[in-house]
Design an enzyme around this catalytic site. Sequence first.
Site, PDB file in Angstrom:
ATOM      1  N   ASP A  34       2.961   4.475  -4.813  1.00  0.00           N
ATOM      2  CA  ASP A  34       1.941   3.457  -5.169  1.00  0.00           C
ATOM      3  C   ASP A  34       0.600   4.057  -5.582  1.00  0.00           C
ATOM      4  O   ASP A  34      -0.003   3.624  -6.546  1.00  0.00           O
ATOM      5  CB  ASP A  34       1.782   2.389  -4.064  1.00  0.00           C
ATOM      6  CG  ASP A  34       1.405   2.916  -2.701  1.00  0.00           C
ATOM      7  OD1 ASP A  34       1.403   4.147  -2.505  1.00  0.00           O
ATOM      8  OD2 ASP A  34       1.107   2.083  -1.813  1.00  0.00           O
ATOM      9  N   SER A 124       3.517  -1.448   8.306  1.00  0.00           N
ATOM     10  CA  SER A 124       2.183  -1.866   7.901  1.00  0.00           C
ATOM     11  C   SER A 124       1.600  -3.050   8.656  1.00  0.00           C
ATOM     12  O   SER A 124       1.173  -4.053   8.069  1.00  0.00           O
ATOM     13  CB  SER A 124       2.154  -2.133   6.403  1.00  0.00           C
ATOM     14  OG  SER A 124       0.831  -1.986   5.997  1.00  0.00           O
ATOM     15  N   SER A 125       1.531  -2.881   9.964  1.00  0.00           N
ATOM     16  CA  SER A 125       0.854  -3.889  10.788  1.00  0.00           C
ATOM     17  C   SER A 125      -0.622  -3.959  10.395  1.00  0.00           C
ATOM     18  O   SER A 125      -1.241  -5.021  10.443  1.00  0.00           O
ATOM     19  CB  SER A 125       0.997  -3.534  12.256  1.00  0.00           C
ATOM     20  OG  SER A 125       0.587  -2.205  12.472  1.00  0.00           O
ATOM     21  N   SER A 126      -1.184  -2.822   9.989  1.00  0.00           N
ATOM     22  CA  SER A 126      -2.622  -2.795   9.687  1.00  0.00           C
ATOM     23  C   SER A 126      -2.954  -3.635   8.451  1.00  0.00           C
ATOM     24  O   SER A 126      -3.962  -4.344   8.438  1.00  0.00           O
ATOM     25  CB  SER A 126      -3.105  -1.364   9.503  1.00  0.00           C
ATOM     26  OG  SER A 126      -2.389  -0.742   8.464  1.00  0.00           O
ATOM     27  N   GLU A 158      -9.093  -0.141   4.434  1.00  0.00           N
ATOM     28  CA  GLU A 158      -8.301   0.993   4.948  1.00  0.00           C
ATOM     29  C   GLU A 158      -8.781   2.315   4.353  1.00  0.00           C
ATOM     30  O   GLU A 158      -8.836   3.325   5.031  1.00  0.00           O
ATOM     31  CB  GLU A 158      -6.813   0.763   4.672  1.00  0.00           C
ATOM     32  CG  GLU A 158      -6.315  -0.487   5.374  1.00  0.00           C
ATOM     33  CD  GLU A 158      -4.899  -0.385   5.905  1.00  0.00           C
ATOM     34  OE1 GLU A 158      -4.475   0.712   6.304  1.00  0.00           O
ATOM     35  OE2 GLU A 158      -4.222  -1.423   5.923  1.00  0.00           O
ATOM     36  N   ASP A 170       1.178  -2.210   0.409  1.00  0.00           N
ATOM     37  CA  ASP A 170       1.262  -3.016   1.638  1.00  0.00           C
ATOM     38  C   ASP A 170       0.404  -4.272   1.543  1.00  0.00           C
ATOM     39  O   ASP A 170       0.831  -5.366   1.904  1.00  0.00           O
ATOM     40  CB  ASP A 170       0.788  -2.192   2.842  1.00  0.00           C
ATOM     41  CG  ASP A 170       1.532  -0.893   2.957  1.00  0.00           C
ATOM     42  OD1 ASP A 170       2.596  -0.765   2.336  1.00  0.00           O
ATOM     43  OD2 ASP A 170       1.046   0.010   3.658  1.00  0.00           O
TER      44      ASP A 170
HETATM   45  C1  GLA Z   1       1.885   3.649   3.646  1.00  0.00           C
HETATM   46  C2  GLA Z   1       0.759   3.291   2.693  1.00  0.00           C
HETATM   47  C3  GLA Z   1       1.317   2.741   1.382  1.00  0.00           C
HETATM   48  C4  GLA Z   1       2.355   3.655   0.781  1.00  0.00           C
HETATM   49  C5  GLA Z   1       3.391   4.038   1.830  1.00  0.00           C
HETATM   50  C6  GLA Z   1       4.341   5.086   1.329  1.00  0.00           C
HETATM   51  O1  GLA Z   1       2.537   2.501   4.054  1.00  0.00           O
HETATM   52  O2  GLA Z   1      -0.109   2.363   3.278  1.00  0.00           O
HETATM   53  O3  GLA Z   1       0.254   2.514   0.478  1.00  0.00           O
HETATM   54  O4  GLA Z   1       1.756   4.771   0.205  1.00  0.00           O
HETATM   55  O5  GLA Z   1       2.800   4.529   3.019  1.00  0.00           O
HETATM   56  O6  GLA Z   1       5.122   4.590   0.312  1.00  0.00           O
END
Ligand code: GLA
Length: 361
Positions: A34, A124-126, A158, A170
């Site tokens: 990403d 990705s709870s955050s 973040e 995320d």
């Molecule tokens: C974390 C980051 C995302 C992405 C993934 C790996 O979740 O927050 O932006 O880079 O790692 O794909």
Amino acid sequence: MNNHNKIFNNIFQQNYSHTKEAHARVNLIGEHTDYTGGYVLPCLLKYKTIVSIAKNKSSQKYNTYSEFYNENISFNDFIKSKNNQWIDYLKGCLFVFYDENKKLDNVYLNILIQSNIPIGKGISSSSALCVAILKSLDDFFNIGYTDKHIAILARKVERHYIGVSGGIMDQMVSSIGIHGKAFFLDCLTLKYELINLPNNYCFELVDSEIQRDNRNSAYNERHDQLKKAEEILKVENLGSIKIDQLNKNKFDDLLIYKRALHVVTENQRTKEAKKFLLKKDMEQFGHLMNLSHSSYSKDFEASTKDVDLLVKRSIESGALGCRLTGGGFGGFTVSLIAKKDYEQWYNNMNKYYSRDKFFKV
Ligand code: GLA
């Protein structure tokens, strides 16, 4: 979790005026692509965070209660703590929100945070927390941000406040995605497509149990290595180059080459995976998940021995595909299983992993 009004009343002796929620996500394929302008294919999980707020009329303070941590905190500055706590995400959101809306008067709030998202597992709870906070602030102040703008602000929190060099995947899926659909995102243009997940297959998470304190620093290291590769290749986004362009360059540092190789091949796989999903060809989709894991483990070196073993066992138990999901270095794996084979898969995996390690999408 859903009893927010009663809990809000118990804690703050008033009703909330605004409430918003955001879901965690699992990335099906497209890892560390990403922030290099590439492609990702996550989908939302049923796990979510709910943020409920009301104006604090009795004191010049932000009062907040996290049900998950069973912790009550009051503050009236936006200074970050040294070791990233949940409260920093709230402070960061308020900081970024007021910074974007300088004309707004600082309104003190009572804030209830409820969540059933497993923490530190790569789902990705955050981002869900930031998206839910920002959406409730947007609603409270009647600003009218689009979901896409909320995602951009959540990433700002973040990146610039918390200090993780993450991409936009995320936040975008958490803010815009729909549970039950995959979310194909071009991270350069932020154009996305919502694609139905087929009914006769399921995705299941298994907890590898590895939680490392240095996950953020290992993530940032990979991020910096990819930025170095972009410098060497003299391209703005690794996501926009093909394998032959990568191989034309002589890399003195083989490690940087391997990292870039993962990203370049992963982008290709992610675009193909989307095509197979549209055709409902889940065998091929699963095959790409396996290739993705192998690249993530060997070239990107973001897996661990225990995770690799879990992936192997899942495939041997009948999964069509399995891979480590998220930023890497532990957390959840995601397996693709035909529903007709689910029982056999589960019974076999359950010989190695206890029931509480399995999470449904
Ligand atoms: C974390 C980051 C995302 C992405 C993934 C790996 O979740 O927050 O932006 O880079 O790692 O794909």
